[in-house]
Write an enzyme that holds these catalytic residues in place. Structure first.
Site, mmCIF file in Angstrom:
data_model
loop_
_atom_site.group_PDB
_atom_site.id
_atom_site.type_symbol
_atom_site.label_atom_id
_atom_site.label_comp_id
_atom_site.label_asym_id
_atom_site.label_seq_id
_atom_site.Cartn_x
_atom_site.Cartn_y
_atom_site.Cartn_z
ATOM 1 N N ARG A 68 0.821 -1.223 0.000
ATOM 2 C CA ARG A 68 0.000 0.000 0.000
ATOM 3 C C ARG A 68 0.852 1.269 0.000
ATOM 4 O O ARG A 68 0.436 2.292 -0.552
ATOM 5 C CB ARG A 68 -0.935 -0.007 1.207
ATOM 6 C CG ARG A 68 -2.047 -1.011 1.008
ATOM 7 C CD ARG A 68 -3.060 -0.961 2.102
ATOM 8 N NE ARG A 68 -4.270 -1.645 1.671
ATOM 9 C CZ ARG A 68 -5.184 -2.148 2.483
ATOM 10 N NH1 ARG A 68 -5.023 -2.035 3.785
ATOM 11 N NH2 ARG A 68 -6.247 -2.734 2.004
ATOM 12 N N LYS A 94 -20.279 -15.328 4.074
ATOM 13 C CA LYS A 94 -21.682 -15.042 4.398
ATOM 14 C C LYS A 94 -22.460 -14.412 3.258
ATOM 15 O O LYS A 94 -21.963 -13.521 2.571
ATOM 16 C CB LYS A 94 -21.729 -14.041 5.556
ATOM 17 C CG LYS A 94 -21.501 -14.646 6.908
ATOM 18 C CD LYS A 94 -21.468 -13.500 7.879
ATOM 19 C CE LYS A 94 -21.713 -13.864 9.314
ATOM 20 N NZ LYS A 94 -21.567 -12.646 10.126
ATOM 21 N N GLY A 131 -13.821 -3.685 0.525
ATOM 22 C CA GLY A 131 -15.122 -3.089 0.831
ATOM 23 C C GLY A 131 -15.494 -1.993 -0.152
ATOM 24 O O GLY A 131 -16.642 -1.904 -0.608
#
Ligand code: ADP
Ligand code: MG
Length: 401
Positions: free
Chosen positions: A35, A211, A382
Protein backbone atom coordinates in the site's frame (compact mmCIF):
# COMPACT_ATOMS: atom_id res chain seq x y z
CA UNK A 1 -12.86 15.13 -12.21
CA UNK A 2 -9.46 16.68 -11.66
CA UNK A 3 -6.52 14.26 -11.73
CA UNK A 4 -3.35 14.84 -9.76
CA UNK A 5 -1.35 14.82 -13.00
CA UNK A 6 -3.38 17.80 -14.25
CA UNK A 7 -2.98 19.90 -11.09
CA UNK A 8 -1.19 23.17 -11.77
CA UNK A 9 0.78 25.84 -9.86
CA UNK A 10 1.58 23.70 -6.86
CA UNK A 11 5.03 25.14 -6.15
CA UNK A 12 5.13 26.02 -2.47
CA UNK A 13 1.51 24.97 -1.98
CA UNK A 14 0.53 22.74 0.91
CA UNK A 15 -1.18 19.70 -0.56
CA UNK A 16 -2.99 17.29 1.76
CA UNK A 17 -3.00 13.75 0.37
CA UNK A 18 -5.29 11.15 1.88
CA UNK A 19 -3.40 7.91 1.33
CA UNK A 20 -4.13 4.36 2.37
CA UNK A 21 -1.23 3.38 4.62
CA UNK A 22 -3.33 0.87 6.52
CA UNK A 23 -0.57 -1.72 6.22
CA UNK A 24 -0.34 -5.01 8.07
CA UNK A 25 2.17 -4.47 10.87
CA UNK A 26 3.00 -5.77 14.29
CA UNK A 27 5.19 -4.04 16.82
CA UNK A 28 6.37 -1.58 14.19
CA UNK A 29 7.41 -4.28 11.70
CA UNK A 30 5.56 -3.88 8.39
CA UNK A 31 4.90 -7.30 6.82
CA UNK A 32 3.60 -6.01 3.48
CA UNK A 33 4.38 -2.53 2.14
CA UNK A 34 2.26 -2.84 -1.03
CA UNK A 35 0.00 0.00 0.00
CA UNK A 36 2.92 2.35 0.59
CA UNK A 37 4.40 1.43 -2.78
CA UNK A 38 1.01 1.99 -4.43
CA UNK A 39 0.92 5.60 -3.19
CA UNK A 40 4.35 6.50 -4.59
CA UNK A 41 3.30 7.74 -8.07
CA UNK A 42 1.06 10.43 -6.59
CA UNK A 43 3.58 11.46 -3.95
CA UNK A 44 6.42 11.62 -6.48
CA UNK A 45 4.31 13.69 -8.87
CA UNK A 46 3.63 16.23 -6.12
CA UNK A 47 7.29 16.32 -5.10
CA UNK A 48 8.21 16.96 -8.75
CA UNK A 49 5.75 19.85 -8.76
CA UNK A 50 7.54 21.24 -5.67
CA UNK A 51 4.45 21.03 -3.51
CA UNK A 52 4.67 20.67 0.27
CA UNK A 53 3.16 17.25 0.76
CA UNK A 54 1.09 16.47 3.86
CA UNK A 55 0.12 12.80 4.06
CA UNK A 56 -2.77 11.53 6.17
CA UNK A 57 -3.96 7.96 6.65
CA UNK A 58 -5.64 5.73 9.16
CA UNK A 59 -3.95 2.62 10.50
CA UNK A 60 -5.90 -0.16 12.17
CA UNK A 61 -8.74 0.52 14.56
CA UNK A 62 -8.99 2.83 17.53
CA UNK A 63 -12.25 2.32 19.39
CA UNK A 64 -12.86 5.54 21.24
CA UNK A 65 -15.82 4.12 23.18
CA UNK A 66 -13.53 1.77 25.11
CA UNK A 67 -11.91 2.64 28.47
CA UNK A 68 -9.08 5.23 28.21
CA UNK A 69 -6.34 2.68 28.89
CA UNK A 70 -7.70 0.42 26.12
CA UNK A 71 -7.76 3.37 23.69
CA UNK A 72 -4.14 4.18 24.64
CA UNK A 73 -3.17 0.56 24.02
CA UNK A 74 -4.84 0.62 20.57
CA UNK A 75 -3.11 3.88 19.70
CA UNK A 76 0.25 2.40 20.63
CA UNK A 77 -0.48 -0.65 18.50
CA UNK A 78 -1.41 1.50 15.51
CA UNK A 79 1.37 4.04 15.61
CA UNK A 80 2.13 5.43 12.13
CA UNK A 81 5.83 6.19 12.85
CA UNK A 82 7.29 3.03 11.21
CA UNK A 83 5.36 3.83 8.01
CA UNK A 84 7.18 7.17 7.72
CA UNK A 85 10.52 5.35 7.96
CA UNK A 86 9.54 2.84 5.27
CA UNK A 87 8.16 5.58 3.02
CA UNK A 88 11.40 7.53 3.41
CA UNK A 89 13.37 4.46 2.30
CA UNK A 90 11.13 4.01 -0.74
CA UNK A 91 11.36 7.68 -1.71
CA UNK A 92 15.07 7.84 -1.06
CA UNK A 93 14.67 10.92 1.11
CA UNK A 94 13.51 11.29 4.70
CA UNK A 95 9.87 11.92 5.55
CA UNK A 96 8.98 14.23 8.43
CA UNK A 97 6.84 12.32 10.89
CA UNK A 98 4.57 14.33 13.17
CA UNK A 99 3.43 12.50 16.25
CA UNK A 100 0.30 14.63 16.56
CA UNK A 101 -3.06 14.80 14.84
CA UNK A 102 -4.10 18.32 15.88
CA UNK A 103 -2.79 21.47 17.49
CA UNK A 104 0.39 23.54 17.55
CA UNK A 105 2.91 20.75 16.98
CA UNK A 106 1.18 19.74 13.75
CA UNK A 107 0.68 23.29 12.54
CA UNK A 108 4.31 24.18 13.24
CA UNK A 109 5.55 21.12 11.35
CA UNK A 110 3.40 22.04 8.35
CA UNK A 111 4.59 25.66 8.47
CA UNK A 112 8.22 24.54 8.47
CA UNK A 113 7.78 22.19 5.53
CA UNK A 114 9.82 23.24 2.48
CA UNK A 115 8.93 22.91 -1.18
CA UNK A 116 9.12 19.30 -2.34
CA UNK A 117 9.25 17.92 1.21
CA UNK A 118 6.96 15.27 2.61
CA UNK A 119 5.31 15.08 6.01
CA UNK A 120 3.31 12.19 7.44
CA UNK A 121 0.85 12.92 10.21
CA UNK A 122 0.13 10.42 12.98
CA UNK A 123 -2.81 8.00 12.45
CA UNK A 124 -6.03 9.93 11.64
CA UNK A 125 -7.97 7.54 13.87
CA UNK A 126 -6.21 8.87 16.95
CA UNK A 127 -8.94 11.51 16.62
CA UNK A 128 -12.39 10.56 17.85
CA UNK A 129 -13.91 12.91 15.28
CA UNK A 130 -12.31 11.24 12.25
CA UNK A 131 -14.89 8.51 11.73
CA UNK A 132 -17.74 10.88 12.66
CA UNK A 133 -16.65 13.40 10.05
CA UNK A 134 -16.59 15.95 12.87
CA UNK A 135 -16.83 19.45 11.41
CA UNK A 136 -14.36 21.11 13.82
CA UNK A 137 -11.75 18.47 13.08
CA UNK A 138 -12.33 18.74 9.34
CA UNK A 139 -11.94 22.53 9.57
CA UNK A 140 -8.67 22.27 11.47
CA UNK A 141 -7.25 19.73 9.03
CA UNK A 142 -8.49 21.62 5.97
CA UNK A 143 -6.78 24.79 7.30
CA UNK A 144 -3.43 23.02 6.84
CA UNK A 145 -3.87 22.65 3.09
CA UNK A 146 -4.12 24.71 -0.10
CA UNK A 147 -5.23 21.67 -2.11
CA UNK A 148 -6.32 18.08 -1.58
CA UNK A 149 -5.68 14.78 -3.32
CA UNK A 150 -7.69 11.63 -2.65
CA UNK A 151 -5.56 8.56 -3.19
CA UNK A 152 -6.97 6.18 -0.57
CA UNK A 153 -9.29 3.99 -2.57
CA UNK A 154 -9.66 1.52 0.30
CA UNK A 155 -11.24 4.31 2.38
CA UNK A 156 -13.27 6.04 -0.33
CA UNK A 157 -16.50 4.34 0.77
CA UNK A 158 -16.28 6.09 4.12
CA UNK A 159 -17.36 9.69 4.59
CA UNK A 160 -14.86 10.51 7.32
CA UNK A 161 -13.19 13.80 8.19
CA UNK A 162 -10.02 12.93 6.25
CA UNK A 163 -11.82 11.43 3.24
CA UNK A 164 -14.81 13.73 2.98
CA UNK A 165 -14.71 16.62 5.44
CA UNK A 166 -11.43 18.08 4.19
CA UNK A 167 -12.20 18.03 0.43
CA UNK A 168 -15.70 19.33 1.10
CA UNK A 169 -14.29 22.42 2.82
CA UNK A 170 -11.41 23.03 0.40
CA UNK A 171 -13.70 22.63 -2.59
CA UNK A 172 -16.14 25.16 -1.14
CA UNK A 173 -13.18 27.55 -0.81
CA UNK A 174 -12.43 27.15 -4.50
CA UNK A 175 -9.21 25.19 -3.97
CA UNK A 176 -8.00 22.36 -6.18
CA UNK A 177 -9.26 18.92 -5.14
CA UNK A 178 -8.23 15.91 -7.21
CA UNK A 179 -7.87 12.16 -7.28
CA UNK A 180 -4.46 10.48 -7.32
CA UNK A 181 -3.04 7.83 -9.65
CA UNK A 182 -4.16 4.89 -7.53
CA UNK A 183 -7.76 6.06 -7.26
CA UNK A 184 -7.82 6.94 -10.95
CA UNK A 185 -6.81 3.39 -11.89
CA UNK A 186 -9.46 1.96 -9.58
CA UNK A 187 -12.19 4.21 -10.95
CA UNK A 188 -11.33 3.49 -14.57
CA UNK A 189 -11.08 -0.28 -13.98
CA UNK A 190 -14.13 -0.68 -11.78
CA UNK A 191 -16.22 1.36 -14.18
CA UNK A 192 -15.74 -1.53 -16.60
CA UNK A 193 -17.63 -3.87 -14.25
CA UNK A 194 -20.20 -1.25 -13.23
CA UNK A 195 -21.23 0.06 -16.65
CA UNK A 196 -20.90 -2.86 -19.01
CA UNK A 197 -21.88 -2.19 -22.63
CA UNK A 198 -23.71 -4.86 -24.64
CA UNK A 199 -20.61 -5.90 -26.56
CA UNK A 200 -18.78 -6.70 -23.32
CA UNK A 201 -21.26 -9.40 -22.35
CA UNK A 202 -21.51 -12.19 -21.24
CA UNK A 203 -20.79 -10.61 -17.87
CA UNK A 204 -20.22 -13.24 -15.22
CA UNK A 205 -19.88 -12.66 -11.51
CA UNK A 206 -18.20 -15.20 -9.26
CA UNK A 207 -19.27 -14.89 -5.65
CA UNK A 208 -18.00 -16.86 -2.71
CA UNK A 209 -16.66 -16.31 0.74
CA UNK A 210 -18.38 -16.84 3.98
CA UNK A 211 -21.68 -15.04 4.40
CA UNK A 212 -24.62 -14.19 2.17
CA UNK A 213 -25.65 -11.44 4.60
CA UNK A 214 -22.37 -9.53 4.03
CA UNK A 215 -23.04 -9.43 0.32
CA UNK A 216 -26.80 -8.96 -0.08
CA UNK A 217 -26.53 -5.55 -1.70
CA UNK A 218 -23.82 -6.61 -4.08
CA UNK A 219 -25.71 -9.76 -5.08
CA UNK A 220 -28.77 -7.63 -5.84
CA UNK A 221 -26.75 -5.28 -7.94
CA UNK A 222 -24.82 -7.98 -9.80
CA UNK A 223 -28.00 -9.89 -10.63
CA UNK A 224 -29.17 -6.77 -12.45
CA UNK A 225 -25.93 -6.30 -14.34
CA UNK A 226 -24.73 -9.85 -15.02
CA UNK A 227 -25.82 -12.69 -17.27
CA UNK A 228 -24.80 -15.32 -14.71
CA UNK A 229 -23.83 -15.26 -11.06
CA UNK A 230 -21.73 -18.22 -9.96
CA UNK A 231 -21.94 -19.03 -6.28
CA UNK A 232 -19.32 -20.87 -4.23
CA UNK A 233 -17.82 -20.76 -0.75
CA UNK A 234 -19.88 -21.18 2.38
CA UNK A 235 -22.40 -18.78 0.86
CA UNK A 236 -23.60 -21.61 -1.38
CA UNK A 237 -24.95 -23.60 1.59
CA UNK A 238 -27.51 -20.95 2.42
CA UNK A 239 -28.80 -21.19 -1.15
CA UNK A 240 -28.86 -24.98 -0.99
CA UNK A 241 -30.77 -25.09 2.27
CA UNK A 242 -33.22 -22.60 0.77
CA UNK A 243 -33.80 -25.09 -2.06
CA UNK A 244 -34.49 -27.93 0.37
CA UNK A 245 -31.09 -29.61 0.23
CA UNK A 246 -29.20 -30.96 3.23
CA UNK A 247 -25.81 -29.44 4.02
CA UNK A 248 -24.71 -31.47 7.07
CA UNK A 249 -22.69 -29.34 9.46
CA UNK A 250 -21.87 -26.68 6.89
CA UNK A 251 -22.37 -23.10 8.00
CA UNK A 252 -25.48 -21.43 6.59
CA UNK A 253 -27.64 -18.46 7.48
CA UNK A 254 -31.14 -19.42 8.57
CA UNK A 255 -32.34 -15.82 8.35
CA UNK A 256 -31.34 -15.47 4.69
CA UNK A 257 -33.24 -18.42 3.23
CA UNK A 258 -36.14 -16.48 1.84
CA UNK A 259 -33.80 -13.96 0.29
CA UNK A 260 -31.65 -16.71 -1.21
CA UNK A 261 -34.70 -18.40 -2.73
CA UNK A 262 -35.87 -15.13 -4.25
CA UNK A 263 -32.43 -14.51 -5.77
CA UNK A 264 -32.28 -18.06 -7.10
CA UNK A 265 -35.62 -17.55 -8.81
CA UNK A 266 -34.11 -14.88 -11.04
CA UNK A 267 -32.74 -17.84 -13.01
CA UNK A 268 -29.27 -16.32 -13.19
CA UNK A 269 -27.66 -18.13 -10.28
CA UNK A 270 -25.46 -21.20 -10.69
CA UNK A 271 -24.99 -23.40 -7.62
CA UNK A 272 -22.50 -26.18 -6.86
CA UNK A 273 -23.44 -29.73 -7.87
CA UNK A 274 -20.80 -31.36 -5.70
CA UNK A 275 -18.65 -30.47 -2.73
CA UNK A 276 -15.40 -31.36 -1.07
CA UNK A 277 -16.35 -32.07 2.50
CA UNK A 278 -14.53 -32.79 5.75
CA UNK A 279 -15.36 -34.18 9.15
CA UNK A 280 -13.85 -31.22 10.99
CA UNK A 281 -12.91 -27.67 10.05
CA UNK A 282 -9.79 -27.33 12.21
CA UNK A 283 -8.63 -30.90 11.93
CA UNK A 284 -9.93 -32.34 8.64
CA UNK A 285 -8.77 -35.97 8.77
CA UNK A 286 -11.64 -37.43 6.75
CA UNK A 287 -12.04 -35.60 3.40
CA UNK A 288 -14.23 -36.69 0.49
CA UNK A 289 -16.25 -35.55 -2.50
CA UNK A 290 -20.06 -35.79 -2.49
CA UNK A 291 -22.74 -34.97 -4.99
CA UNK A 292 -26.07 -33.64 -3.78
CA UNK A 293 -26.71 -33.60 -0.04
CA UNK A 294 -23.87 -33.28 2.45
CA UNK A 295 -24.19 -35.95 5.15
CA UNK A 296 -24.40 -35.14 8.86
CA UNK A 297 -21.04 -35.08 10.56
CA UNK A 298 -19.43 -33.38 7.55
CA UNK A 299 -19.17 -29.85 6.32
CA UNK A 300 -18.50 -28.38 2.93
CA UNK A 301 -15.01 -26.92 2.59
CA UNK A 302 -14.74 -26.33 -1.16
CA UNK A 303 -16.69 -26.80 -4.37
CA UNK A 304 -16.21 -30.27 -5.88
CA UNK A 305 -14.50 -31.16 -9.20
CA UNK A 306 -17.73 -31.34 -11.23
CA UNK A 307 -18.71 -27.89 -10.04
CA UNK A 308 -15.21 -26.60 -10.76
CA UNK A 309 -15.54 -27.83 -14.34
CA UNK A 310 -19.06 -26.48 -14.71
CA UNK A 311 -17.95 -23.05 -13.45
CA UNK A 312 -14.80 -23.00 -15.55
CA UNK A 313 -16.86 -23.80 -18.67
CA UNK A 314 -19.22 -20.95 -17.85
CA UNK A 315 -16.36 -18.51 -17.23
CA UNK A 316 -14.86 -19.43 -20.63
CA UNK A 317 -17.77 -17.62 -22.31
CA UNK A 318 -17.25 -14.35 -20.45
CA UNK A 319 -16.07 -11.01 -21.77
CA UNK A 320 -16.38 -9.40 -18.35
CA UNK A 321 -15.76 -11.04 -14.97
CA UNK A 322 -16.11 -9.72 -11.45
CA UNK A 323 -14.89 -12.03 -8.71
CA UNK A 324 -15.48 -11.64 -5.01
CA UNK A 325 -15.03 -14.40 -2.47
CA UNK A 326 -13.02 -17.65 -2.60
CA UNK A 327 -14.76 -20.90 -3.60
CA UNK A 328 -13.51 -22.73 -0.53
CA UNK A 329 -11.30 -22.54 2.53
CA UNK A 330 -8.30 -21.64 0.38
CA UNK A 331 -6.15 -20.93 3.43
CA UNK A 332 -5.84 -24.72 3.83
CA UNK A 333 -3.98 -26.50 1.04
CA UNK A 334 -6.53 -29.34 0.82
CA UNK A 335 -9.28 -26.91 -0.17
CA UNK A 336 -7.77 -24.67 -2.83
CA UNK A 337 -8.89 -26.65 -5.93
CA UNK A 338 -12.17 -24.78 -6.50
CA UNK A 339 -10.55 -21.37 -6.19
CA UNK A 340 -7.68 -22.47 -8.44
CA UNK A 341 -10.20 -23.63 -11.06
CA UNK A 342 -11.97 -20.27 -11.27
CA UNK A 343 -8.66 -18.37 -11.20
CA UNK A 344 -7.34 -20.54 -14.00
CA UNK A 345 -10.47 -20.07 -16.10
CA UNK A 346 -10.21 -16.30 -15.66
CA UNK A 347 -6.49 -16.36 -16.44
CA UNK A 348 -7.05 -18.20 -19.71
CA UNK A 349 -9.59 -15.72 -21.07
CA UNK A 350 -8.25 -13.93 -24.15
CA UNK A 351 -10.53 -10.99 -24.75
CA UNK A 352 -12.02 -10.33 -21.36
CA UNK A 353 -11.78 -7.79 -18.56
CA UNK A 354 -11.36 -9.58 -15.24
CA UNK A 355 -11.58 -7.87 -11.87
CA UNK A 356 -11.00 -9.08 -8.33
CA UNK A 357 -12.72 -7.09 -5.61
CA UNK A 358 -12.29 -8.49 -2.12
CA UNK A 359 -9.42 -8.73 0.32
CA UNK A 360 -9.41 -12.49 0.76
CA UNK A 361 -9.98 -13.12 -2.93
CA UNK A 362 -6.99 -10.94 -3.78
CA UNK A 363 -4.80 -12.79 -1.30
CA UNK A 364 -6.10 -16.12 -2.64
CA UNK A 365 -5.16 -15.10 -6.20
CA UNK A 366 -1.74 -14.02 -4.96
CA UNK A 367 -1.17 -17.18 -2.92
CA UNK A 368 -2.23 -19.42 -5.80
CA UNK A 369 -0.10 -17.53 -8.32
CA UNK A 370 -2.80 -15.94 -10.49
CA UNK A 371 -2.78 -12.33 -9.36
CA UNK A 372 -0.89 -10.99 -12.38
CA UNK A 373 -3.31 -12.66 -14.77
CA UNK A 374 -6.26 -10.50 -13.80
CA UNK A 375 -6.91 -7.22 -15.58
CA UNK A 376 -7.41 -5.46 -12.26
CA UNK A 377 -7.07 -6.42 -8.61
CA UNK A 378 -8.72 -3.80 -6.50
CA UNK A 379 -6.81 -2.45 -3.50
CA UNK A 380 -10.07 -1.89 -1.63
CA UNK A 381 -12.23 -4.89 -0.80
CA UNK A 382 -15.12 -3.09 0.83
CA UNK A 383 -14.80 -0.05 -1.42
CA UNK A 384 -14.95 -2.09 -4.63
CA UNK A 385 -18.08 -3.90 -3.46
CA UNK A 386 -19.75 -0.63 -2.52
CA UNK A 387 -18.79 0.83 -5.86
CA UNK A 388 -20.75 -1.96 -7.55
CA UNK A 389 -23.63 -1.73 -5.10
CA UNK A 390 -23.95 2.02 -5.59
CA UNK A 391 -23.57 2.02 -9.35
CA UNK A 392 -20.14 3.59 -9.38
CA UNK A 393 -20.64 6.04 -6.54
CA UNK A 394 -18.47 6.38 -3.45
CA UNK A 395 -18.64 9.36 -1.09
CA UNK A 396 -14.86 9.96 -1.06
CA UNK A 397 -14.78 10.13 -4.86
CA UNK A 398 -18.10 11.87 -5.50
CA UNK A 399 -16.99 14.78 -3.32
CA UNK A 400 -14.03 15.37 -5.67
CA UNK A 401 -16.22 15.43 -8.78
P1 ADP B 1 -13.44 -11.37 0.38
O1 ADP B 1 -12.52 -10.87 1.46
O2 ADP B 1 -12.70 -11.69 -0.89
O3 ADP B 1 -14.62 -10.47 0.19
P2 ADP B 1 -14.86 -13.08 2.20
O4 ADP B 1 -14.25 -12.33 3.36
O5 ADP B 1 -16.29 -12.92 1.96
O6 ADP B 1 -14.01 -12.79 0.87
O7 ADP B 1 -14.63 -14.64 2.43
C1 ADP B 1 -13.40 -15.23 2.59
C2 ADP B 1 -13.47 -16.37 3.57
O8 ADP B 1 -14.47 -17.31 3.23
C3 ADP B 1 -12.15 -17.13 3.58
O9 ADP B 1 -11.54 -16.96 4.85
C4 ADP B 1 -12.57 -18.58 3.33
O10 ADP B 1 -11.86 -19.50 4.15
C5 ADP B 1 -14.03 -18.57 3.70
N1 ADP B 1 -14.74 -19.69 3.08
C6 ADP B 1 -14.87 -19.99 1.79
N2 ADP B 1 -15.51 -21.14 1.63
C7 ADP B 1 -15.81 -21.61 2.86
C8 ADP B 1 -16.47 -22.78 3.37
N3 ADP B 1 -16.96 -23.70 2.56
N4 ADP B 1 -16.57 -22.90 4.71
C9 ADP B 1 -16.07 -21.96 5.53
N5 ADP B 1 -15.44 -20.85 5.12
C10 ADP B 1 -15.31 -20.66 3.80
MG1 MG C 1 -12.76 -10.86 3.65
Amino acid sequence: MLLVKDMKNLKGKRVIVRVDFNVPQKGGVISDDNRIVAALPTIKDLIAKEARVILMSHLGKVKHKEAPEVVEEQKKKNNMAPVAVRLGELLGSPVHFVNATRGEELKKAVDELKDGEVLLMQNTRYEKGEEKNDSELSKEWASLGDAFVMDAFGSAHRAHASTYGIPEILKSEGKQVAIGYLVEKEVVSLDKVVNVPADRHPYIAILGGFKVSDKIKVIDSLLKKCDKVIIGGAMAYTFQVALGKKVGNSPYEADQLEYAKRMYDTGKILLPVDAKIANDFDNPTDIKIVEGDIPDGYQGMDIGPKTAKLYADEIKKAKTVFWNGPMGVFEKDEFTDGTVAVCKACAELKDAFTVIGGGDSASAAKKLGFKEKFSHVSTGGGASLEMIENDGHLPGIDIIK
